[in-house]
Design a protein around this motif. Structure first.
Motif, PDB file in Angstrom:
ATOM      1  N   LEU A 107       0.846  -1.205   0.000  1.00  0.00           N
ATOM      2  CA  LEU A 107       0.000   0.000   0.000  1.00  0.00           C
ATOM      3  C   LEU A 107       0.877   1.250   0.000  1.00  0.00           C
ATOM      4  CD1 LEU A 107      -2.576  -1.110   2.718  1.00  0.00           C
ATOM      5  CD2 LEU A 107      -2.934  -1.069   0.246  1.00  0.00           C
ATOM      6  N   VAL A 108       0.353   2.312  -0.574  1.00  0.00           N
ATOM      7  CA  VAL A 108       1.078   3.587  -0.563  1.00  0.00           C
ATOM      8  C   VAL A 108       0.717   4.279   0.747  1.00  0.00           C
ATOM      9  CG1 VAL A 108       1.522   5.740  -1.790  1.00  0.00           C
ATOM     10  CG2 VAL A 108       0.970   3.673  -3.069  1.00  0.00           C
ATOM     11  N   ARG A 109       1.656   4.264   1.660  1.00  0.00           N
ATOM     12  CA  ARG A 109       1.378   4.679   3.039  1.00  0.00           C
ATOM     13  C   ARG A 109       1.005   6.148   3.178  1.00  0.00           C
ATOM     14  NH1 ARG A 109       4.135   2.125   7.273  1.00  0.00           N
ATOM     15  NH2 ARG A 109       4.959   4.159   7.850  1.00  0.00           N
ATOM     16  N   SER A 110       1.529   6.976   2.274  1.00  0.00           N
ATOM     17  CA  SER A 110       1.278   8.409   2.408  1.00  0.00           C
ATOM     18  C   SER A 110      -0.039   8.835   1.751  1.00  0.00           C
ATOM     19  CB  SER A 110       2.448   9.199   1.817  1.00  0.00           C
ATOM     20  OG  SER A 110       2.785   8.675   0.550  1.00  0.00           O
ATOM     21  N   LEU A 111      -0.739   7.889   1.113  1.00  0.00           N
ATOM     22  CA  LEU A 111      -2.037   8.221   0.517  1.00  0.00           C
ATOM     23  C   LEU A 111      -3.168   7.666   1.390  1.00  0.00           C
ATOM     24  CD1 LEU A 111      -1.460   7.655  -3.306  1.00  0.00           C
ATOM     25  CD2 LEU A 111      -1.321   9.772  -2.015  1.00  0.00           C
ATOM     26  N   ARG A 159      -4.832   8.527   6.078  1.00  0.00           N
ATOM     27  CA  ARG A 159      -3.636   8.007   5.395  1.00  0.00           C
ATOM     28  C   ARG A 159      -3.372   6.591   5.894  1.00  0.00           C
ATOM     29  NH1 ARG A 159      -0.671  12.120   3.087  1.00  0.00           N
ATOM     30  NH2 ARG A 159      -1.534  14.150   3.581  1.00  0.00           N
ATOM     31  N   GLN A 161      -0.707   5.140   6.596  1.00  0.00           N
ATOM     32  CA  GLN A 161       0.286   5.053   7.667  1.00  0.00           C
ATOM     33  C   GLN A 161      -0.350   5.215   9.053  1.00  0.00           C
ATOM     34  OE1 GLN A 161       2.656   8.036   5.996  1.00  0.00           O
ATOM     35  NE2 GLN A 161       1.913   9.715   7.225  1.00  0.00           N
ATOM     36  N   ARG A 162      -1.570   5.760   9.090  1.00  0.00           N
ATOM     37  CA  ARG A 162      -2.243   5.946  10.376  1.00  0.00           C
ATOM     38  C   ARG A 162      -3.208   4.805  10.705  1.00  0.00           C
ATOM     39  NH1 ARG A 162      -1.555  10.928  12.520  1.00  0.00           N
ATOM     40  NH2 ARG A 162      -0.737  12.556  11.166  1.00  0.00           N
TER      41      ARG A 162
ATOM     42  N   VAL B 158       5.833  -2.129  -3.015  1.00  0.00           N
ATOM     43  CA  VAL B 158       4.725  -1.198  -3.287  1.00  0.00           C
ATOM     44  C   VAL B 158       4.649  -0.954  -4.792  1.00  0.00           C
ATOM     45  CG1 VAL B 158       3.795   1.116  -2.868  1.00  0.00           C
ATOM     46  CG2 VAL B 158       4.955  -0.105  -1.030  1.00  0.00           C
ATOM     47  N   ALA B 161       3.258  -4.049  -6.398  1.00  0.00           N
ATOM     48  CA  ALA B 161       1.831  -4.251  -6.116  1.00  0.00           C
ATOM     49  C   ALA B 161       0.981  -3.295  -6.952  1.00  0.00           C
ATOM     50  CB  ALA B 161       1.563  -4.043  -4.629  1.00  0.00           C
ATOM     51  N   VAL B 162       1.402  -2.037  -7.035  1.00  0.00           N
ATOM     52  CA  VAL B 162       0.603  -1.064  -7.800  1.00  0.00           C
ATOM     53  C   VAL B 162       0.737  -1.336  -9.299  1.00  0.00           C
ATOM     54  CG1 VAL B 162       0.221   1.385  -8.265  1.00  0.00           C
ATOM     55  CG2 VAL B 162       0.777   0.637  -5.959  1.00  0.00           C
ATOM     56  N   TYR B 175       1.150   8.147  -8.338  1.00  0.00           N
ATOM     57  CA  TYR B 175       0.515   7.551  -7.158  1.00  0.00           C
ATOM     58  C   TYR B 175       1.458   6.802  -6.225  1.00  0.00           C
ATOM     59  CZ  TYR B 175      -4.036   8.908  -8.819  1.00  0.00           C
ATOM     60  OH  TYR B 175      -5.114   9.664  -9.201  1.00  0.00           O
ATOM     61  N   VAL B 176       2.671   6.547  -6.659  1.00  0.00           N
ATOM     62  CA  VAL B 176       3.596   5.835  -5.759  1.00  0.00           C
ATOM     63  C   VAL B 176       4.869   6.657  -5.533  1.00  0.00           C
ATOM     64  CG1 VAL B 176       4.870   3.701  -5.331  1.00  0.00           C
ATOM     65  CG2 VAL B 176       2.741   3.617  -6.604  1.00  0.00           C
ATOM     66  N   PRO B 179       4.208  10.527  -4.045  1.00  0.00           N
ATOM     67  CA  PRO B 179       3.779  10.586  -2.641  1.00  0.00           C
ATOM     68  C   PRO B 179       4.769   9.935  -1.677  1.00  0.00           C
ATOM     69  CG  PRO B 179       2.204   9.309  -3.969  1.00  0.00           C
ATOM     70  CD  PRO B 179       3.217   9.861  -4.905  1.00  0.00           C
ATOM     71  N   GLU B 180       5.375   8.821  -2.089  1.00  0.00           N
ATOM     72  CA  GLU B 180       6.296   8.143  -1.187  1.00  0.00           C
ATOM     73  C   GLU B 180       7.624   8.888  -1.046  1.00  0.00           C
ATOM     74  OE1 GLU B 180       4.142   6.189   0.470  1.00  0.00           O
ATOM     75  OE2 GLU B 180       5.534   4.496   0.458  1.00  0.00           O
ATOM     76  N   GLY B 254       2.122  14.818   5.648  1.00  0.00           N
ATOM     77  CA  GLY B 254       2.865  13.630   5.228  1.00  0.00           C
ATOM     78  C   GLY B 254       4.340  13.673   5.575  1.00  0.00           C
ATOM     79  N   ARG B 257       6.281  11.128   8.504  1.00  0.00           N
ATOM     80  CA  ARG B 257       6.797   9.785   8.301  1.00  0.00           C
ATOM     81  C   ARG B 257       8.322   9.814   8.233  1.00  0.00           C
ATOM     82  NH1 ARG B 257       7.912   7.229   3.591  1.00  0.00           N
ATOM     83  NH2 ARG B 257       7.029   8.959   2.443  1.00  0.00           N
TER      84      ARG B 257
END
Lengths: 260, 272
Positions: A107-111, A159, A161-162, B158, B161-162, B175-176, B179-180, B254, B257
């Motif tokens: 999963l994209v943790r920041s989304l 998100r 991550q939460r 990730v 998977a996407v 989308y990956v 943001p990451e 964000g 993290r």
């Protein structure tokens, strides 16, 4: 119109005798090696039927993940082949109708949870539209509905991550369902969450399996097999399949013996 | 990996020997020059004090111009760096694309910012525009490298998977990767801006605008008190930007993290 029941409330109707043996996908005499020297899979043949939950048991390093990736088309076998079954027509052919959930969920943790589920609709959404972040209304409402069925509608804007471990599992299932798959491949799906959450998730997966989506789950935990699996496949540490049957034909002790 | 004691000692002796040899070869061990050098330094330091504050209004104009050069140069650099960084990311493109991209970025990085300033003064004429373009190109050399390294740090599971959902390359980026890597992108951009203020401060040495023009004049006219004021002003601005960038990082969504690798440390290591 009758509202669709929550996946959590669907009782696990696990057929003890699978009559529908139509194939979803099949691996035939597959050999695979990452380094060209030692084979991770040796002459593996496995048929995944169109219904129910198949559990693929094996110790760490037995080649379970590799087999899943081969089914999804993320890897190519050095020898042998992976064939879509005759019943594979619901949503395209080959790997197109297969959703894959890796061990770490991917999963994209920041989304947000909703964004992650919407990623399952990439193939249905134009590239330009998805790049602008505007998925069609139909896809968005479907994603929300799926999150609702999975019991985490209230977390859709959180998100990832939460979210807790169990909630993340549900988001990953949601993304898989959003792809309208005929088959879901889930790798070591419940190995990193507590026992109670694992039961909830497996119950949920069992519900999905009874609604026409075949599920292939890898695990090394023998205790979940009896309760949730419809079919059981055991892999040895040598990268071969040593047992294949309907679940219930082996006791937990016998499964452990096979794994040794 | 832990080295056995004898080889650790041997390595220490080797490094120390190489250091001494290098110091000797660049005349750093010529003791006859140490005392006069120390004396000159002390005299120079003495002449910097007290700073001449009468030049503050003049220098403020120069400092503002320096900030504008750094700001525009950093933004232009960002706009050019991002696509280059995507093209240089091995998890997105094949070596056929990443290798020439990396070579191109490496070639840009080879040229110091001041030299880029001279190139653009020749091409564009004297003034801050040449400075901004010089800073932009210098930024591209570093930011593109820092970014493609960050992009490659995105969890491959990730990505896989996407990608397995049928995502196209642009969708993967949107989308990956973005943001990451948002934390790293922002941190490195702010670090680069801070670095570019210092780089822009000397662009005036080659006629490319900013406070450097005044610094060079004060140096040539031996007006060290005024030079000290310019240095203090630059120091204050760099510290303020450093503080502000830390605040910005803290409030951006964000950003809480923790990064897999500390982007700031990576940036400093690369720039050194």
């Amino acid at each position: 119109m009758v509202a669709e029941p929550s996946l959590q409330t669907i009782p696990a109707r696990r057929p003890r005798h699978i009559e529908d043996q139509a194939l979803r996908i099949e691996a035939r005499n597959v050999w695979f090696s990452y380094d060209g020297k030692s084979n991770v899979l040796k002459d593996v043949s496995l048929r995944v039927p169109t219904v129910g939950m198949t559990m693929l048991l094996g110790r760490s390093g037995s080649g379970k993940t590799t087999l899943l990736k081969l089914f999804k088309g993320l890897l190519e076998p050095q020898s042998g082949c992976v064939l879509p079954g005759l019943a594979f027509s619901a949503n395209g052919s080959g790997a197109a109708g297969i959703a894959y959930i890796p061990q770490t969920l991917g999963l994209v943790r920041s989304l947000t949870a909703l964004d992650n589920v919407l990623m399952g609709a990439f193939k249905r959404t134009g590239v330009v539209r998805s790049l602008a972040g505007s998925f069609c209304r139909e896809a968005t409402s479907e994603a929300k509905e799926i999150l609702g069925r999975l019991g985490i509608a209230h977390k859709m804007d959180e998100r990832v991550q939460r979210l807790s471990g169990g909630e993340r599992q549900r988001v990953a299932i949601g993304r898989a369902l959003m792809q309208k798959p005929s088959l879901i491949l889930a790798d070591e799906f419940v190995s990193q969450i507590d026992a109670i959450t694992a039961e909830e998730i497996l119950e949920m997966m069992s519900g999905i399996a009874t609604r026409g989506t075949a599920i292939l789950v890898t695990t090394h935990e023998t205790d979940v097999v009896a309760e949730y699996a419809d079919r059981l496949v055991v892999m040895s540490g040598m990268g071969t399949i040593v047992h294949e049957s309907l679940a219930g034909s082996l006791s937990e002790r016998e499964i452990k013996e096979l794994l040794r | 990996m832990t080295l056995p004691p004898w080889s650790a000692r041997g390595l220490g002796v080797l490094v120390a020997g190489l250091a001494l040899l290098s110091m000797w070869s660049i005349d750093l061990l010529d003791l006859s020059r140490v005392w006069p050098a120390a004396s000159n330094l002390a005299e120079f330091a003495g002449s910097l004090i007290p700073p001449d504050l009468d030049v503050v209004p003049t220098l403020l104009d120069g400092m503002l111009e320096t900030l504008r050069i750094a700001f525009v140069g950093t933004l232009l650099g960002l706009v050019i760096s991002l696509p280059l960084a995507f093209l240089g990311t091995r998890t997105l493109f094949s070596p056929v694309i990443t290798t020439p991209t990396r070579l191109f970025v490496g070639a840009i990085r080879t040229v110091p910012s001041l030299l880029w300033g001279i190139v653009f003064v020749v091409a564009y004429g004297l003034g801050p525009a040449a400075g901004a373009l010089g800073v932009a190109l210098y930024t591209v050399g570093y930011l593109a490298k820092l970014y493609y390294e960050s992009f490659e740090g995105v969890d491959p599971e990730v990505m896989e998977a996407v990608r397995s959902t049928g995502a196209s390359r642009p969708q993967l980026v949107r989308y990956v990767v973005l943001p990451e890597s948002a934390n790293a992108i922002m941190s490195q951009l702010l670090f680069m801006f801070e670095y570019n203020i210092r780089a822009s401060a000397i662009m005036g040495f080659v006629g490319a605008g900013g406070i450097g023009f005044y610094m060079l004049g004060y140096l040539q006219l031996l007006q060290y008190e005024k030079l000290m004021t310019a240095l203090l002003m630059t120091f204050t601005v760099v510290m303020a930007v450093d503080y502000l960038s830390a605040r910005v990082r803290a409030i951006l969504p964000g950003m809480e993290r923790p990064a897999k690798r500390a982007p700031l440390t990576a940036a400093i290591t690369t720039l050194r």
